[in-house]
Design an enzyme around this catalytic site. Structure first.
Site, mmCIF file in Angstrom:
data_model
loop_
_atom_site.group_PDB
_atom_site.id
_atom_site.type_symbol
_atom_site.label_atom_id
_atom_site.label_comp_id
_atom_site.label_asym_id
_atom_site.label_seq_id
_atom_site.Cartn_x
_atom_site.Cartn_y
_atom_site.Cartn_z
ATOM 1 N N SER A 149 0.830 -1.201 0.000
ATOM 2 C CA SER A 149 0.000 0.000 0.000
ATOM 3 C C SER A 149 0.873 1.263 0.000
ATOM 4 O O SER A 149 1.596 1.494 -0.952
ATOM 5 C CB SER A 149 -0.983 -0.024 1.167
ATOM 6 O OG SER A 149 -2.114 0.772 0.857
ATOM 7 N N LYS A 201 -20.944 18.353 8.102
ATOM 8 C CA LYS A 201 -19.893 18.774 9.031
ATOM 9 C C LYS A 201 -19.549 17.675 10.027
ATOM 10 O O LYS A 201 -18.401 17.566 10.464
ATOM 11 C CB LYS A 201 -20.342 20.044 9.772
ATOM 12 C CG LYS A 201 -19.240 20.683 10.597
ATOM 13 C CD LYS A 201 -18.042 21.056 9.711
ATOM 14 C CE LYS A 201 -16.928 21.680 10.524
ATOM 15 N NZ LYS A 201 -15.728 21.920 9.713
#
Length: 335
Positions: A149, A201
């Protein structure tokens, strides 16, 4: 009553004679020629000693990263820089790479990677530095036990990649996970209160289930980061982007499988990578390897705040996007 009758008699006063000043002490004899030579010799030795100490301090400052203090004018050096563990920050690695890039006596660099990946931005910053170095100086990646990765992300920008047959690499993908403890709060009779300026949010809040819109929102972020990963691999390995996409479903590969799929260049160990770096730089014979010293933590640093730089610590309740292989490499053992 007049003086002299019953009081003190008058004492006649006589003028004080002018006494000559005391004689000056005799001057020391002038130093002999032999003594002057001795003083001159001692002064010269002291001056040379001070110059030596000054030069030594300057030399120590030049090699403050812990390299050998021996003066070496040869240009047959290969620098070895290690990336070990989860990638949480990039500054130290980038500083080492940049230093050796600018050092004309270092002909090439070997980047030793033993990492399952980590933060997206940190991996990208190291990747970009490797890419810049490759344009003017050979840089070879040597894969250790795992370079997956984010570990592969920083490797794919190198001039060449060398991996062991059993190295775990690949895992081209993005993962974001966190813990939802809303049921625990409700069991404890606690209630979360949130005031927000927009609907997204508090997306990914650990105290409630995600909405469909939030899932789509996070998936868009993951897809964009994944596309950046795929593009970087295609560019670094000079592979068609469609070929990379077929390999970029998150699966890991052994070193042998990675070579077959074009993700690495050679099968070999660290010494093979050093030898390859020397050949790419045109070094004849065995290159001299230089590397930065391991940084030692002081007691105060451990107790008061620098430890988080070296231990991957994160809040599992917050969304974190990572180029990280999620399996523990230590569990892959041969019986």
């Amino acid at each position: 009553m007049p003086d002299g009758e019953y009081g003190s008699p008058d004492i006649p006063r006589f003028p004080t004679p002018d006494l000559p000043p005391p004689p000056a002490p005799p001057l020391p004899p002038p130093p002999s020629r032999a003594r002057r030579r001795l003083l001159l010799f001692l002064g010269s030795v002291l001056l040379i000693f001070l110059l030596f100490i000054t030069a030594l301090l300057l030399l120590v400052g030049q090699f403050e990263d812990g390299e050998s203090l021996a003066i070496d004018f040869s240009g047959d050096k290969v620098a070895l820089v290690e990336v070990d563990g989860e990638i949480t920050e990039s500054r130290e690695i980038v500083d080492h790479l940049r230093k050796y890039w600018k050092d004309d006596s270092v002909r090439s660099i070997v980047l030793r990677v033993n990492s399952p990946g980590g933060g997206v931005a940190a991996s990208q910053e190291i990747h970009e530095e490797v890419k810049r170095i490759r344009a003017s100086k050979p840089i070879v990646v040597s894969m250790s036990g795992v370079a997956a990765s984010g570990g592969y992300y920083i490797a794919c920008a190198a001039s060449k990649i060398v991996a062991n047959p059993g190295t775990i690499t690949g895992s081209i993908g993005v993962i974001a996970n966190w813990t939802n403890y809303g049921d625990l709060l409700r069991w404890a009779k606690l209630k979360d209160v949130t005031v927000k300026s927009g609907s997204m949010k508090d997306a990914g809040s650990p105290v409630r289930e995600m909405s469909r819109a939030e899932e789509e929102y996070f998936q868009e972020i993951v897809d964009d980061l994944h596309a950046q990963f795929v593009s970087s691999v295609a560019d670094g390995r000079k592979m068609p982007i469609e070929t990379v996409r077929k390999l970029a479903d998150g699966r890991a590969f052994t070193g042998m499988q990675a070579k077959k799929n074009g993700l690495i260049d050679e099968i070999g160990d660290l010494q093979d990578a050093i030898a390859l770096a020397g050949r790419l730089a045109g070094i004849k014979g065995e290159p001299r390897v230089v590397e930065p010293a391991k940084r030692r933590l002081g007691l105060l640093e451990i107790l008061f705040g620098s430890l988080t730089r070296y231990l991957p610590v994160r809040n599992s309740a917050e969304p974190v996007f990572e180029y990280r292989w999620t399996h523990e490499p230590a569990r892959l053992t041969e019986n």
